[in-house]
Motif scaffolding. Structure first.
Motif, mmCIF file in Angstrom:
data_model
loop_
_atom_site.group_PDB
_atom_site.id
_atom_site.type_symbol
_atom_site.label_atom_id
_atom_site.label_comp_id
_atom_site.label_asym_id
_atom_site.label_seq_id
_atom_site.Cartn_x
_atom_site.Cartn_y
_atom_site.Cartn_z
ATOM 1 N N ASP A 262 2.759 15.923 -2.581
ATOM 2 C CA ASP A 262 3.889 16.819 -2.808
ATOM 3 C C ASP A 262 5.158 15.978 -3.024
ATOM 4 N N THR A 263 5.907 16.291 -4.061
ATOM 5 C CA THR A 263 7.069 15.464 -4.430
ATOM 6 C C THR A 263 8.089 15.373 -3.304
ATOM 7 N N ARG A 264 8.360 16.495 -2.614
ATOM 8 C CA ARG A 264 9.353 16.477 -1.540
ATOM 9 C C ARG A 264 8.923 15.558 -0.403
ATOM 10 N N VAL A 265 7.641 15.576 -0.094
ATOM 11 C CA VAL A 265 7.120 14.713 0.970
ATOM 12 C C VAL A 265 7.216 13.247 0.559
ATOM 13 N N VAL B 290 0.842 -1.204 0.000
ATOM 14 C CA VAL B 290 0.000 0.000 0.000
ATOM 15 C C VAL B 290 0.874 1.251 0.000
ATOM 16 N N PHE B 291 1.932 1.246 0.784
ATOM 17 C CA PHE B 291 2.855 2.384 0.854
ATOM 18 C C PHE B 291 3.408 2.719 -0.532
ATOM 19 N N LEU B 292 3.878 1.709 -1.252
ATOM 20 C CA LEU B 292 4.445 1.942 -2.583
ATOM 21 C C LEU B 292 3.381 2.411 -3.571
ATOM 22 N N MET B 293 2.196 1.838 -3.491
ATOM 23 C CA MET B 293 1.135 2.226 -4.428
ATOM 24 C C MET B 293 0.647 3.645 -4.168
ATOM 25 N N VAL B 294 0.524 4.018 -2.893
ATOM 26 C CA VAL B 294 0.068 5.377 -2.570
ATOM 27 C C VAL B 294 1.109 6.406 -2.990
ATOM 28 N N VAL C 188 -0.107 8.539 5.270
ATOM 29 C CA VAL C 188 -0.921 9.674 5.723
ATOM 30 C C VAL C 188 -0.345 10.992 5.218
ATOM 31 N N LEU C 189 0.980 11.164 5.303
ATOM 32 C CA LEU C 189 1.613 12.406 4.857
ATOM 33 C C LEU C 189 1.438 12.624 3.361
#
Length: 470
Positions: A439-442, A305-309, A431-432
């Motif tokens: 946002d790309t930096r995030v 999920v982390f990679l897909m988000v 979440v972030l």
């Protein structure tokens, strides 16, 4: 009552468990990928209104399809506790046919009252597929109980290809009915191919069928609560919101749920392994088998999920060009899917230990939370509000089941809960990403820092996990 080979046989080898996992992964992957691909094609070719009608029809019939899996659980138990499993399979086949027909009739009436004739017609067609698919699933139980699901892979993958082709041809008609017919064709082919390896003539002896039906309500409530979390949002949006909201949520939900193929594969292996452990070594052995299964389920789901988000800006415009509003609901449902991976394994423990009433209660608790939130938020916030409600329901159910399983042996299970600490940096990154609107930096910071922190935390637990897995 004598034990079957599940109880008498030796502890299953790692090779057998791995083979069964691979088979289940191929089976679940084939079936889910076929339906998801068909749905994405339909989303591209159908109008939003027609696609919303199809999504509602699929949601209603999914309630029946998954609830009927209660009989599969009963069949697996019968093979683990009795030498009359073949006779039991014949009775369960009959019971499943009758309940599937009843579900279909009720779904058609409900759909006609709430959603109109087009959706109701689609439900009528899809209900035929529910009967065929339900029998195919039941007749694959012997292979599952013997850790031989890999032998069913050719049949399932062949049927999956047929499903995609038939549904795509149906979608070119511009009608949801065409897609529904294509999906049913896939179910028919699956049943025909499975029946070549294993089939059971239904035994409609009244007393035995009634006995089977009396034993199934708690399991069916449990399954209904489980799938209700998946589908209630789509059904509520069909009444309270626009077809666009229905389409966005249905697609976000189906995409996130595609990850459940891994959870289903883990469960298809962990359940028979825990049944064997209970019969051979007692309740403590069940908890020992649970720890690595829970780590695997939560770890794999969180990383995926982390990679897909984080990569939503790359794939969403390609996969869902007509529905960019599905991004946030996808991330929220993805978090709910992680909780569902955890509860899938805690439910296996509760089912293995015959604590069905507890599992049913937690399923209803999650569903009730979801329903309440959806009714309050669907009309005003659309797909995002429904996704938030689903996340709340999944999280509450997971916490309740963790507490229930913990009561079986808190000291022995302490290692199992460490996976949440190890995955916390990745959950924070998800979440972030949503809060920052990708946002790309995030995204870069979350990927680097979150990934490193989770890897280090997992390595800290790894020696103890290896010891528990032996």
């Amino acid at each position: 009552m004598t034990r079957s080979t599940l109880a008498d046989g030796p502890r299953p080898s790692l090779r057998a468990a791995a083979s069964n996992f691979a088979g289940s992964l191929a089976l679940q992957g084939g079936l889910r990928a076929a339906r998801l691909t068909s749905l994405l094609v339909a989303a591209y070719l159908l109008s939003t209104d027609d696609f919303a009608a199809l999504a509602i029809a699929l949601a209603l019939t999914d309630l029946a399809r998954v609830s009927l899996q209660a009989f599969d659980v009963a069949a697996l138990r019968a093979r683990g506790a009795s030498d009359r499993s073949k006779s039991s399979m014949r009775v369960l086949t009959a019971a499943k046919i009758l309940v599937a027909i009843a579900f279909g009739g009720a779904s058609i009436v409900l759909c006609a009252l709430l959603y109109g004739s087009l959706a109701a017609s689609s439900v009528a067609v899809l209900s035929l597929g529910v009967v065929f698919g339900a029998l195919a699933a039941l007749w694959m139980v012997p292979a599952q109980s013997n850790l031989r699901l890999l032998s069913m892979t050719p049949a399932v993958l062949s049927a999956s290809v047929v499903t995609v082709v038939a549904a795509t041809v149906g979608a070119t008609t511009g009608s949801p009915l065409g897609v529904a017919v294509g999906l049913v064709v896939g179910d028919v082919v699956l049943l025909a191919l499975v029946a070549r390896k294993e089939r059971f003539v239904p035994d409609f002896e009244l007393q035995r069928v009634l006995a089977a039906l009396r034993e199934s309500p708690r399991l069916m409530v449990q399954q209904f609560g489980y799938v209700g979390q998946f589908r209630f949002g789509t059904l509520a949006l069909g009444v309270l919101a626009s077809p666009l909201a229905v389409a966005e949520y249905a697609l976000a939900s189906r995409l996130a749920e595609g990850l459940m193929i891994v959870s289903a594969a883990i469960t298809a292996t962990s359940y028979p392994v825990m049944v064997r452990a209970l019969a051979a070594h007692g309740r403590a052995a069940v908890l020992d088998r649970f720890v690595p299964a829970h780590w695997l389920a939560v770890g794999v789901s969180t990383v995926t999920v982390f990679l897909m988000v984080l990569t939503v800006p790359l794939w969403l415009p390609v996969v869902l060009p007509k529905y960019p509003g599905a991004a946030v609901p996808f991330a929220l449902v993805g978090l709910g899917v992680i909780a569902m991976f955890s509860s899938a394994q805690t439910t296996v423990v509760l089912n293995t230990l015959r604590r069905d009433s507890v599992a049913a209660a937690t399923a209803l608790l999650g569903l009730g939370t979801n329903v309440t939130g959806v009714l309050l938020l669907a009309g005003s916030t659309g797909a995002i509000g429904v996704a938030c409600s689903r996340l709340a329901g999944e999280a509450l159910r997971t916490v309740a089941e963790i507490l229930a399983v913990r009561s079986e042996g808190s000291r022995r299970l302490r290692l199992a809960w460490g996976v949440w600490l190890a995955m916390a940096p990745l959950l924070t990154g998800i979440v972030l990403a949503v809060v920052s609107e990708w946002d790309t930096r995030v995204l870069v910071a979350s990927g680097l820092l979150g990934g490193t922190a989770s890897v280090l935390a997992t390595l800290r637990y790894w020696p103890r996990l290896q010891e528990r897995s032996r």
